[in-house]
Each structure stands twice: as C-alpha cells, then as structure tokens.
Design an enzyme around this catalytic site. Structure first.
Site, PDB file in Angstrom:
ATOM      1  N   LYS A 112       0.712  -1.152   0.083  1.00 44.90           N
ATOM      2  CA  LYS A 112       0.039   0.114   0.136  1.00 44.90           C
ATOM      3  C   LYS A 112       0.814   1.264  -0.151  1.00 44.90           C
ATOM      4  O   LYS A 112       0.550   2.181  -0.644  1.00 44.90           O
ATOM      5  CB  LYS A 112      -1.009   0.055   1.083  1.00 44.90           C
ATOM      6  CG  LYS A 112      -2.029  -1.069   0.898  1.00 44.90           C
ATOM      7  CD  LYS A 112      -3.215  -0.751   2.053  1.00 44.90           C
ATOM      8  CE  LYS A 112      -4.400  -1.940   1.803  1.00 44.90           C
ATOM      9  NZ  LYS A 112      -5.472  -1.804   2.726  1.00 44.90           N
ATOM     10  N   LYS A 195      -5.812 -10.288  -6.138  1.00 43.28           N
ATOM     11  CA  LYS A 195      -7.004 -10.298  -5.070  1.00 43.28           C
ATOM     12  C   LYS A 195      -7.963  -9.311  -5.725  1.00 43.28           C
ATOM     13  O   LYS A 195      -7.453  -8.306  -6.043  1.00 43.28           O
ATOM     14  CB  LYS A 195      -6.699 -10.437  -3.780  1.00 43.28           C
ATOM     15  CG  LYS A 195      -6.444  -8.881  -3.152  1.00 43.28           C
ATOM     16  CD  LYS A 195      -6.479  -8.998  -1.420  1.00 43.28           C
ATOM     17  CE  LYS A 195      -6.420  -7.599  -1.168  1.00 43.28           C
ATOM     18  NZ  LYS A 195      -6.827  -7.327   0.187  1.00 43.28           N
ATOM     19  N   LYS A 198     -10.709  -3.557  -2.899  1.00 42.05           N
ATOM     20  CA  LYS A 198     -11.480  -2.243  -2.982  1.00 42.05           C
ATOM     21  C   LYS A 198     -10.620  -1.000  -3.694  1.00 42.05           C
ATOM     22  O   LYS A 198     -11.079  -0.394  -4.551  1.00 42.05           O
ATOM     23  CB  LYS A 198     -11.749  -1.632  -1.575  1.00 42.05           C
ATOM     24  CG  LYS A 198     -13.069  -2.451  -0.930  1.00 42.05           C
ATOM     25  CD  LYS A 198     -12.998  -1.775   0.531  1.00 42.05           C
ATOM     26  CE  LYS A 198     -13.273  -2.515   1.462  1.00 42.05           C
ATOM     27  NZ  LYS A 198     -12.690  -2.646   2.866  1.00 42.05           N
TER      28      LYS A 198
HETATM   29  N1  AQP Z   1     -10.237 -10.814  -2.574  1.00 46.60           N
HETATM   30  C1  AQP Z   1     -10.540 -11.252  -1.120  1.00 46.60           C
HETATM   31  N2  AQP Z   1     -10.724 -12.656  -1.221  1.00 46.60           N
HETATM   32  C2  AQP Z   1     -10.932 -13.010   0.434  1.00 46.60           C
HETATM   33  N3  AQP Z   1     -11.063 -12.098   1.258  1.00 46.60           N
HETATM   34  C3  AQP Z   1     -10.894 -10.945   0.965  1.00 46.60           C
HETATM   35  N4  AQP Z   1     -11.038  -9.857   1.942  1.00 46.60           N
HETATM   36  C4  AQP Z   1     -10.692  -8.540   1.227  1.00 46.60           C
HETATM   37  N5  AQP Z   1     -10.483  -9.092  -0.085  1.00 46.60           N
HETATM   38  C5  AQP Z   1     -10.624 -10.262  -0.097  1.00 46.60           C
HETATM   39  C6  AQP Z   1     -11.531 -10.039   3.398  1.00 46.60           C
HETATM   40  O1  AQP Z   1     -12.420  -9.183   3.642  1.00 46.60           O
HETATM   41  C7  AQP Z   1     -12.253  -8.727   5.055  1.00 46.60           C
HETATM   42  C8  AQP Z   1     -12.527  -7.104   5.030  1.00 46.60           C
HETATM   43  O2  AQP Z   1     -11.426  -6.392   4.551  1.00 46.60           O
HETATM   44  P1  AQP Z   1     -11.075  -5.049   4.721  1.00 46.60           P
HETATM   45  O3  AQP Z   1     -12.205  -4.035   4.059  1.00 46.60           O
HETATM   46  O4  AQP Z   1     -10.756  -4.920   6.284  1.00 46.60           O
HETATM   47  O5  AQP Z   1      -9.792  -4.712   4.281  1.00 46.60           O
HETATM   48  P2  AQP Z   1      -8.918  -5.067   2.992  1.00 46.60           P
HETATM   49  O6  AQP Z   1      -8.524  -6.446   3.141  1.00 46.60           O
HETATM   50  O7  AQP Z   1      -7.956  -4.174   2.845  1.00 46.60           O
HETATM   51  O8  AQP Z   1      -9.922  -5.366   1.674  1.00 46.60           O
HETATM   52  P3  AQP Z   1      -9.584  -4.952   0.198  1.00 46.60           P
HETATM   53  O9  AQP Z   1     -10.829  -5.024  -0.829  1.00 46.60           O
HETATM   54  O10 AQP Z   1      -8.657  -5.786  -0.045  1.00 46.60           O
HETATM   55  O11 AQP Z   1      -9.328  -3.308   0.383  1.00 46.60           O
HETATM   56  P4  AQP Z   1      -7.974  -2.701  -0.022  1.00 46.60           P
HETATM   57  O12 AQP Z   1      -7.846  -3.151  -1.287  1.00 46.60           O
HETATM   58  O13 AQP Z   1      -8.358  -1.073   0.335  1.00 46.60           O
HETATM   59  O14 AQP Z   1      -6.968  -3.259   1.023  1.00 46.60           O
HETATM   60  C9  AQP Z   1     -10.582  -9.298   5.418  1.00 46.60           C
HETATM   61  O15 AQP Z   1     -10.778 -10.362   6.452  1.00 46.60           O
HETATM   62  C10 AQP Z   1     -10.123  -9.684   4.409  1.00 46.60           C
HETATM   63  O16 AQP Z   1      -9.366 -10.590   4.546  1.00 46.60           O
END
Ligand code: AQP
Length: 332
Positions: A112, A195, A198
């Site tokens: 990030k 993956k 968001k």
């Molecule tokens: N692609 C994924 N496959 C399986 N699990 C996923 N999670 C996120 N993306 C995948 C799981 O969703 C939960 C919440 O995620 P979060 O919002 O706390 O944070 P994150 O991991 O940062 O989600 P994103 O979409 O990947 O956001 P960005 O890209 O901004 O970091 C967690 O349990 C995560 O494992």
C-alpha cells in the site's frame, strides 16, 4: 460459547464479493455456535485520506450491509471501532512492545505504501497491524474469521499476545485465524492473479454487492478467462475459470466437481451465463434489504449503540488488566 472477532473497513460504498466470500459469510455462520464481536473499522479507514462526509455515510452503509447479510444483533455485537476507545488505548501499549523491524516486515504496508509513493504513507498505515492486534486481543477471541490477505497480521497478533503474556502475566488468549481455504482469496475478474480489492481492482474487476445486479451480471460474462473451452478447476493454468468456479460453488453450495461435470463440453458462455444468474439472484434481495435498512437511520444507530455498549464492557475490562500489568497507577 467461544468468542469470535472480526472487522471490516468502511472504505467503499459497498462490500465486494472478496469481502463477502472471504470473510463476511463466515461471520454469519459463526453466530450459531459462538459469541461474536464484529466492528466497522473507521480508525483503520483513516490510515489513508478520507472525505469525512463520505466516511460517515459509509459507516452506516457498512452497518446496513452487515444486517442485510444476516448478522443478527441479538446474537452478535456490531459496533463502530471509534465508539470503543480501548482499541486505540491498547493499540498504544502494543506499539510499545512491537519491534520496528517486525512492523516493517508487513507485506500489506509495503504494497500500500509503494502505491502512495516514497515517504507519503502515514505512520498510521505503518502501525495499522498493531491497532488490529489490539482490536482482536481486547476480546480474547478463540477465532478471527478473515481472508488470506490478513494471515500475516494475525501472526503478528499472536506474537504480540505471546510476548505480552510472557513479559507480564497471562492476559491475552492467543487467537487462531479462521480462514476457509476455498474462498480465502477471491481474485480480480479482469486480473485473475491479483486479489479482488476495493482499492486496487478496476471497476470491471470487482463485483460490489450493491452494484446494479445487471452490471454485476455483465461483469461475470466479461470476466477474463483463458483461450481453452474446458470448465475445469486449475488454479495455475486456468486462474480465471477457477475463480468463477469458486464463486459459483460458494454461492450455490454445489461442489466444484459437480459443476465441472455439469458444464463438461458446454464451453464458457453457458457457464458464465448461469453464474451471472446465480449472482443476480443473490445480490438482488441483498441490495433491496440494505437500501431498506438505510432508510431507518435511528434503528441502525440504535443497533450500533447497543453493540458498542457490549463491546465496551468487555474491552474496558481487558484494558484494565493490561494497564495494571504494565504498571500504570489506576485512577481513583
Ligand atoms: N479478494 C479477497 N478474497 C478473500 N477475502 C478478502 N478480503 C478482502 N479482499 C478479499 C477480506 O475481507 C475482510 C475485510 O477486508 P477489509 O475491508 O478490512 O480490508 P482489505 O483486506 O483491505 O479489503 P480490500 O478490498 O482488499 O481493500 P483494500 O484493497 O483497500 O485493502 C478481511 O477479512 C479480508 O481478508
């Protein structure tokens, strides 16, 4: 009943299929046999810049989505992280027992911060996994249901719990990650090596739960697949189709083998068309329910208020133990 704890960031207008299949669906299922604490991680969200008005709205949207997918406030405490001050308070104590090099090894920070350019990432983004450890350890949960991308942070949490317990006195339960192998990493529909995310996925690579269902159906139909025609699960050679098989299987409860058999000799068009329908059937009622819940803000705030009261009761008790053990003088 063993406790479970997990959180999600309100950093988009909608959760996506990665969040849902990787983590949130397990949250719903775990309610049957556990005592859950689920929170909306607004303090984590501000590790990158947020528009305050949008953030506030997204917190409520997050709460509405959790309720719409089946989180039941009579069985689970749902709350907003900033409503429970002990998270930040324990976060500080844990900052003080974490090595700088240990924090620097977190790959999510590397990814990030690289995106933000040298020196631009906040210190909050750097210490985020330590706050996450505090989020978890306060509730002494047995399990933490998350996706694969959180495994390394969970390892850090376990290390910090063990370190604190041995340096002072047994205070924390060392939690286990609860990661379902099949859906641990849902992939981007356009880049099926990355993956679904968001912040990193393009709009056509991500299926948001609150997308117009017609848009989601189109995204499934135009998902990147290989030039072969065999609907067969093979993560290495056929990452795109394997990802779609995973989503199909998780949403319908049909095994991957049964799906391979059903689509043998029928090509990708039929398979994607049917999956598009499955997705539409799933998201349509979910979306309607979420929008309905969002019309009644008072009820949502009430649920979050009750959740925070339950969470504060547990978290404050743990924090008192921690403060006592590190040698802070209790206030009278
Ligand atoms: N692609 C994924 N496959 C399986 N699990 C996923 N999670 C996120 N993306 C995948 C799981 O969703 C939960 C919440 O995620 P979060 O919002 O706390 O944070 P994150 O991991 O940062 O989600 P994103 O979409 O990947 O956001 P960005 O890209 O901004 O970091 C967690 O349990 C995560 O494992």
């Amino acid at each position: 009943r063993p406790r479970v704890l997990s959180g999600i960031q309100p950093t988009a207008d909608s959760f996506h299929f990665g969040n849902y299949l990787g983590a949130l669906r397990q949250w719903v299922d775990l309610q049957d046999e556990h005592t859950p604490f689920f929170f909306i991680a607004d303090q984590h969200a501000i590790t990158v810049e947020q528009d305050p008005k949008v953030l506030r709205e997204r917190c409520l949207r997050a709460a509405a989505q959790l309720l719409a997918m089946g989180i039941d406030p009579s069985r689970s405490a749902i709350f907003i992280q900033s409503h429970v001050p002990a998270h930040a308070q324990l976060g500080w104590v844990l900052n003080c027992i974490t090595g700088f090099g240990e924090a620097r090894r977190m790959t999510q920070f590397k990814d990030k911060s690289a995106k933000q350019g040298e020196g631009h990432a906040s210190v909050g983004l750097f210490t985020y996994p330590i706050l996450q450890a505090a989020d978890i350890l306060l509730y002494r949960p047995a399990y933490v249901p998350v996706g694969e991308d959180q495994r390394q942070h969970l390892e850090l949490t376990r290390d910090l719990a063990q370190r604190f317990n041995s340096r002072y006195k047994k205070t924390f339960r060392v939690p286990e990650p609860y990661i379902l192998k099949e859906t641990a990493k849902i992939l981007d529909l356009q880049v099926p090596t990355a993956k679904m995310s968001k912040s990193a996925s393009s709009p056509s690579g991500i299926i948001d739960l609150l997308d117009d269902p017609k848009v989601s159906a189109k995204k499934i139909r135009s998902a990147v697949t290989d030039s072969d025609t065999d609907v067969r699960f093979d993560r290495e050679e056929k990452a795109g189709i394997s990802n779609l098989l995973t989503i199909y299987s998780a949403l319908t409860g049909t095994t991957i083998e049964a799906l391979e058999e059903k689509y043998a000799g029928r090509g990708y068009g039929d398979f994607k068309g049917d999956l598009a329908e499955v997705v539409v059937e799933f998201v349509t009622p979910f979306r309607n329910r979420t929008l309905e819940l969002l019309e009644d803000r008072d009820t949502l705030l009430g649920v979050l208020g009750d959740g925070a009261a339950q969470a504060n009761a547990v978290a404050e008790a743990t924090l008192r133990d921690v403060y006592d053990r590190v040698g802070f003088v209790p206030p009278i």
